[in-house]
Structures are given as structure tokens and as C-alpha cells.
Motif scaffolding. Structure first.
Motif, PDB file in Angstrom:
ATOM      1  N   VAL A  42       1.439  58.406 -15.707  1.00  0.00           N
ATOM      2  CA  VAL A  42       2.493  58.241 -16.723  1.00  0.00           C
ATOM      3  C   VAL A  42       3.014  56.804 -16.789  1.00  0.00           C
ATOM      4  O   VAL A  42       3.197  56.262 -17.880  1.00  0.00           O
ATOM      5  N   PRO A  43       3.284  56.141 -15.648  1.00  0.00           N
ATOM      6  CA  PRO A  43       3.737  54.742 -15.733  1.00  0.00           C
ATOM      7  C   PRO A  43       2.750  53.845 -16.480  1.00  0.00           C
ATOM      8  O   PRO A  43       3.163  52.965 -17.247  1.00  0.00           O
ATOM      9  N   LEU A  44       1.460  54.067 -16.272  1.00  0.00           N
ATOM     10  CA  LEU A  44       0.450  53.275 -16.983  1.00  0.00           C
ATOM     11  C   LEU A  44       0.491  53.572 -18.477  1.00  0.00           C
ATOM     12  O   LEU A  44       0.379  52.661 -19.303  1.00  0.00           O
ATOM     13  N   PHE A  45       0.681  54.841 -18.832  1.00  0.00           N
ATOM     14  CA  PHE A  45       0.798  55.201 -20.243  1.00  0.00           C
ATOM     15  C   PHE A  45       2.004  54.507 -20.883  1.00  0.00           C
ATOM     16  O   PHE A  45       1.905  53.944 -21.979  1.00  0.00           O
ATOM     17  N   LEU A  46       3.139  54.538 -20.182  1.00  0.00           N
ATOM     18  CA  LEU A  46       4.335  53.880 -20.701  1.00  0.00           C
ATOM     19  C   LEU A  46       4.127  52.374 -20.809  1.00  0.00           C
ATOM     20  O   LEU A  46       4.626  51.738 -21.747  1.00  0.00           O
ATOM     21  N   GLU A  47       3.380  51.800 -19.878  1.00  0.00           N
ATOM     22  CA  GLU A  47       3.086  50.369 -19.927  1.00  0.00           C
ATOM     23  C   GLU A  47       2.221  50.034 -21.144  1.00  0.00           C
ATOM     24  O   GLU A  47       2.455  49.027 -21.831  1.00  0.00           O
ATOM     25  N   ILE A  48       1.233  50.880 -21.426  1.00  0.00           N
ATOM     26  CA  ILE A  48       0.387  50.668 -22.603  1.00  0.00           C
ATOM     27  C   ILE A  48       1.203  50.796 -23.885  1.00  0.00           C
ATOM     28  O   ILE A  48       1.050  50.002 -24.819  1.00  0.00           O
ATOM     29  N   VAL A  49       2.097  51.786 -23.926  1.00  0.00           N
ATOM     30  CA  VAL A  49       2.974  51.952 -25.088  1.00  0.00           C
ATOM     31  C   VAL A  49       3.868  50.725 -25.257  1.00  0.00           C
ATOM     32  O   VAL A  49       4.070  50.231 -26.373  1.00  0.00           O
ATOM     33  N   LEU A  50       4.400  50.201 -24.150  1.00  0.00           N
ATOM     34  CA  LEU A  50       5.249  49.018 -24.202  1.00  0.00           C
ATOM     35  C   LEU A  50       4.465  47.813 -24.723  1.00  0.00           C
ATOM     36  O   LEU A  50       4.978  47.047 -25.551  1.00  0.00           O
ATOM     37  N   CYS A  51       3.233  47.651 -24.263  1.00  0.00           N
ATOM     38  CA  CYS A  51       2.399  46.539 -24.733  1.00  0.00           C
ATOM     39  C   CYS A  51       2.110  46.671 -26.228  1.00  0.00           C
ATOM     40  O   CYS A  51       2.153  45.678 -26.967  1.00  0.00           O
ATOM     41  N   ALA A  52       1.827  47.899 -26.671  1.00  0.00           N
ATOM     42  CA  ALA A  52       1.591  48.126 -28.100  1.00  0.00           C
ATOM     43  C   ALA A  52       2.847  47.818 -28.908  1.00  0.00           C
ATOM     44  O   ALA A  52       2.776  47.248 -30.006  1.00  0.00           O
ATOM     45  N   TYR A  53       4.002  48.161 -28.345  1.00  0.00           N
ATOM     46  CA  TYR A  53       5.271  47.889 -29.023  1.00  0.00           C
ATOM     47  C   TYR A  53       5.524  46.389 -29.128  1.00  0.00           C
ATOM     48  O   TYR A  53       6.041  45.909 -30.146  1.00  0.00           O
ATOM     49  N   VAL A  54       5.153  45.643 -28.088  1.00  0.00           N
ATOM     50  CA  VAL A  54       5.310  44.182 -28.115  1.00  0.00           C
ATOM     51  C   VAL A  54       4.477  43.589 -29.243  1.00  0.00           C
ATOM     52  O   VAL A  54       4.956  42.761 -30.032  1.00  0.00           O
ATOM     53  N   LEU A  55       3.212  44.003 -29.336  1.00  0.00           N
ATOM     54  CA  LEU A  55       2.334  43.494 -30.394  1.00  0.00           C
ATOM     55  C   LEU A  55       2.846  43.902 -31.773  1.00  0.00           C
ATOM     56  O   LEU A  55       2.816  43.110 -32.723  1.00  0.00           O
ATOM     57  N   MET A  56       3.315  45.135 -31.884  1.00  0.00           N
ATOM     58  CA  MET A  56       3.824  45.627 -33.153  1.00  0.00           C
ATOM     59  C   MET A  56       5.068  44.860 -33.577  1.00  0.00           C
ATOM     60  O   MET A  56       5.228  44.498 -34.751  1.00  0.00           O
ATOM     61  N   THR A  57       5.949  44.575 -32.627  1.00  0.00           N
ATOM     62  CA  THR A  57       7.161  43.811 -32.936  1.00  0.00           C
ATOM     63  C   THR A  57       6.816  42.391 -33.347  1.00  0.00           C
ATOM     64  O   THR A  57       7.363  41.861 -34.322  1.00  0.00           O
ATOM     65  N   GLY A  58       5.893  41.763 -32.597  1.00  0.00           N
ATOM     66  CA  GLY A  58       5.479  40.409 -32.953  1.00  0.00           C
ATOM     67  C   GLY A  58       4.829  40.353 -34.314  1.00  0.00           C
ATOM     68  O   GLY A  58       5.052  39.418 -35.090  1.00  0.00           O
ATOM     69  N   PHE A  59       4.032  41.373 -34.642  1.00  0.00           N
ATOM     70  CA  PHE A  59       3.346  41.405 -35.929  1.00  0.00           C
ATOM     71  C   PHE A  59       4.301  41.739 -37.072  1.00  0.00           C
ATOM     72  O   PHE A  59       4.253  41.122 -38.138  1.00  0.00           O
ATOM     73  N   CYS A  60       5.144  42.724 -36.859  1.00  0.00           N
ATOM     74  CA  CYS A  60       5.976  43.247 -37.949  1.00  0.00           C
ATOM     75  C   CYS A  60       7.166  42.362 -38.290  1.00  0.00           C
ATOM     76  O   CYS A  60       7.523  42.216 -39.454  1.00  0.00           O
ATOM     77  N   PHE A  61       7.802  41.785 -37.281  1.00  0.00           N
ATOM     78  CA  PHE A  61       9.100  41.153 -37.535  1.00  0.00           C
ATOM     79  C   PHE A  61       9.124  39.626 -37.422  1.00  0.00           C
ATOM     80  O   PHE A  61      10.064  39.007 -37.892  1.00  0.00           O
ATOM     81  N   SER A  62       8.104  39.040 -36.806  1.00  0.00           N
ATOM     82  CA  SER A  62       8.156  37.587 -36.620  1.00  0.00           C
ATOM     83  C   SER A  62       8.194  36.853 -37.957  1.00  0.00           C
ATOM     84  O   SER A  62       8.984  35.925 -38.143  1.00  0.00           O
ATOM     85  N   MET A  63       7.355  37.267 -38.905  1.00  0.00           N
ATOM     86  CA  MET A  63       7.330  36.583 -40.201  1.00  0.00           C
ATOM     87  C   MET A  63       8.611  36.837 -40.985  1.00  0.00           C
ATOM     88  O   MET A  63       9.147  35.922 -41.631  1.00  0.00           O
ATOM     89  N   ILE A  64       9.130  38.072 -40.924  1.00  0.00           N
ATOM     90  CA  ILE A  64      10.367  38.389 -41.648  1.00  0.00           C
ATOM     91  C   ILE A  64      11.522  37.559 -41.132  1.00  0.00           C
ATOM     92  O   ILE A  64      12.293  36.975 -41.911  1.00  0.00           O
ATOM     93  N   VAL A  65      11.668  37.476 -39.811  1.00  0.00           N
ATOM     94  CA  VAL A  65      12.775  36.728 -39.203  1.00  0.00           C
ATOM     95  C   VAL A  65      12.617  35.233 -39.449  1.00  0.00           C
ATOM     96  O   VAL A  65      13.583  34.545 -39.809  1.00  0.00           O
ATOM     97  N   THR A  66      11.407  34.719 -39.272  1.00  0.00           N
ATOM     98  CA  THR A  66      11.160  33.293 -39.491  1.00  0.00           C
ATOM     99  C   THR A  66      11.462  32.912 -40.928  1.00  0.00           C
ATOM    100  O   THR A  66      12.115  31.889 -41.186  1.00  0.00           O
ATOM    101  N   ARG A  67      11.006  33.718 -41.872  1.00  0.00           N
ATOM    102  CA  ARG A  67      11.247  33.419 -43.289  1.00  0.00           C
ATOM    103  C   ARG A  67      12.740  33.499 -43.620  1.00  0.00           C
ATOM    104  O   ARG A  67      13.253  32.684 -44.392  1.00  0.00           O
ATOM    105  N   GLU A  68      13.435  34.463 -43.049  1.00  0.00           N
ATOM    106  CA  GLU A  68      14.860  34.628 -43.340  1.00  0.00           C
ATOM    107  C   GLU A  68      15.653  33.389 -42.939  1.00  0.00           C
ATOM    108  O   GLU A  68      16.523  32.931 -43.682  1.00  0.00           O
ATOM    109  N   PHE A  69      15.349  32.813 -41.785  1.00  0.00           N
ATOM    110  CA  PHE A  69      16.088  31.632 -41.343  1.00  0.00           C
ATOM    111  C   PHE A  69      15.565  30.354 -41.995  1.00  0.00           C
ATOM    112  O   PHE A  69      16.324  29.392 -42.161  1.00  0.00           O
ATOM    113  N   PHE A  70      14.301  30.329 -42.373  1.00  0.00           N
ATOM    114  CA  PHE A  70      13.798  29.165 -43.092  1.00  0.00           C
ATOM    115  C   PHE A  70      14.420  29.068 -44.479  1.00  0.00           C
ATOM    116  O   PHE A  70      14.669  27.969 -44.982  1.00  0.00           O
TER     117      PHE A  70
END
Length: 270
Positions: free
Chosen positions: A50-78
Motif C-alpha cells: 500500500v505505501p508503494l501504491f500511495l507513492e505512485i499515486v503521489l508521483c502521478a499527482y505531482v506530474l498532473m499538477t505540474g502539467f495542469c496548473f503550471s501554465m495557468i498560474v504562469t500566464r495569470e501572473f504574466f
């Protein structure tokens, strides 16, 4: 306080009414639902680590957050540097109010997306698909302590990605560089995920530098704490250090925003 609220409300409405926001945050949802439907139904799927599963989910969430929100946030402040409307707003209030308002509005959009993802998880867990069977077997093994530890790590990671994206949004001087800035955020997040998974799966030697780095440290700490593979004192120091990074970067970012928000890209910052 009212000015911060109205700024946040305006930013929130402006972001959620854009098609780009919904297309980006719905992409992972559609992808997961497609995989669930396309792959054949299996009656019994188990995941003992289970800890490994949660770690994989956390890693997927990191990639998803970087992909989904980085451009939106960067553009908003630019966007603040492309219009002289911001000069009027800051004259009427101040840069600090605008900064906190934008930050609160963006946080609300991220919270909305997370509600959507939690809803997707509940739907999958209740479904009769192979993924639903797997999730139900895993949920029975997850403890409240594990959920809390990994959730705190996820919050720290989201905040760090958010601060990096804000910094790059204030830093760049041309709109065409928004994509480059977003790619840098996603690239760094991806490198951190790759290093973390390599360290966990291959059981390679862990260095103190890995725990000290932003994003990478919070990815590694939860599974090390849950599996008791790290000295408690070292874990406390690493956690405190990550909070120091967030506080220090946030303080610097506030000053950096105030100095450069009215730059209008007259000089190159990138």
C-alpha cells in the motif's frame, strides 16, 4: 481583506470560465475513465504494498499538477505585466493585496480541480470495473495515518509547484516564453518523480540532498516515514526544512512581485 476577496473572486471567475482550464484538468479524468472502460474487467486484483501504491499515486499527482496548473498560474501572473490596468489597481490598493488575491483565487481553482479528482476516485471505487475492484482492496488496507502523511506531502508539493510557476510568470518578459516556463516546471517535477521512483523501487542509497530539494523531498518523505526507513530526527529536520523553503521562497516572491509587476517587460528578465 475585502479587496483580497474581490481580487480572488475575479481571478477565480476569469480562470474557470476559460476553456483551457477545463480542457487541461479534464484530460486526466478522461484518460483514466478511458483506460478503465477499455481494459477488460478482472474479478480480483490486489496490491499488497500500500505505501508503494500511495507513492505512485503521489508521483502521478505531482506530474498532473505540474502539467495542469503550471501554465495557468504562469500566464495569470504574466498577464499583469501586459496591461497598464494593473498600475491602476495597485495605485488603488497595493501590490501585496493583488498578490494575495491572485494567490487565493488560483488556490480556489486548484481546490475545485481536486474536488473533481476526489469525485472521480469515489466513482471508480464504487464502480464494478477492474480498477474499482483494485481500489476497494487497497482502501481496506490504508490507515488514517498514511492518508494524513501523504496528504500533507501533496499539499507541500502543490504549494512549491505553485510558487515556482508564479516566480516564472513574473520573471519572463514575453508571452511566447510562457510555454518554456511551464515546460521547465513540468521538467523539474518529472525529474523529481523519476529520481524518487528510482530510489524507492531500486532501493538505491538515499542522500540528504534528495530530502533537502523542493518537490523531491516531499515525494520521498511519506513512504520513508510510513515504512520507518528513516530516522525520526532526520525526518523532522527534513520536514522543517521543506517548510522553511516554502516560507523563504514565499517571502522573496512577494518582494520580487512587488518590484517587477509594473515592469511592462522594458528590460529582459529571462
Amino acid at each position: 481583506m475585502n479587496e483580497v476577496y474581490y481580487t480572488a473572486k475575479f481571478v477565480f471567475r476569469r480562470i474557470v470560465t476559460k476553456a483551457m482550464y477545463w480542457s487541461i484538468i479534464l484530460f486526466p479524468v478522461i484518460a483514466i475513465m478511458a483506460v478503465t472502460v477499455v481494459l477488460p474487467l478482472k474479478s480480483s486484483i490486489s496490491f499488497n504494498d500500500v505505501p508503494l501504491f500511495l507513492e505512485i499515486v503521489l508521483c502521478a499527482y505531482v506530474l498532473m499538477t505540474g502539467f495542469c496548473f503550471s501554465m495557468i498560474v504562469t500566464r495569470e501572473f504574466f498577464n499583469d505585466k501586459t496591461s497598464r490596468v494593473m498600475e491602476t489597481l495597485i495605485t488603488m490598493s497595493n501590490a501585496k493585496i493583488q498578490f494575495y488575491g491572485k494567490l487565493l483565487g488560483i488556490t480556489a481553482t486548484i481546490f475545485l480541480a481536486n474536488i473533481l479528482y476526489v469525485g472521480l476516485f469515489i466513482w471508480l471505487e464504487k464502480s464494478a470495473s477492474w480498477m474499482g475492484n483494485m481500489l476497494r482492496s487497497i482502501v481496506k488496507q490504508i490507515s488514517a495515518e498514511q492518508v494524513i502523511i501523504f496528504s500533507i506531502a501533496a499539499v507541500i508539493i502543490v504549494v512549491q509547484i505553485l510558487l515556482i510557476a508564479i516566480f516564472l510568470g513574473v520573471l519572463i518578459d514575453r508571452e511566447e516564453k510562457i510555454g518554456q516556463a511551464s515546460f521547465f516546471t513540468l521538467l523539474y517535477s518529472g525529474i523529481c518523480v523519476a529520481i524518487a521512483l528510482t530510489t524507492v523501487l531500486l532501493i538505491s542509497n538515499l542522500s540528504s540532498l534528495e530530502l533537502a530539494l523542493p518537490i523531491l523531498g516531499p515525494i520521498l518523505l511519506p513512504i520513508l516515514i510510513v515504512k520507518e526507513a528513516i530516522n525520526p530526527i532526520v525526518a523532522v529536520i527534513a520536514i522543517a526544512w521543506q517548510f522553511i523553503i516554502v516560507y523563504s521562497f514565499f517571502t522573496y516572491l512577494m518582494s520580487f512581485y512587488r518590484k517587477n509587476v509594473l515592469n511592462y517587460a522594458k528590460r529582459k528578465l529571462w
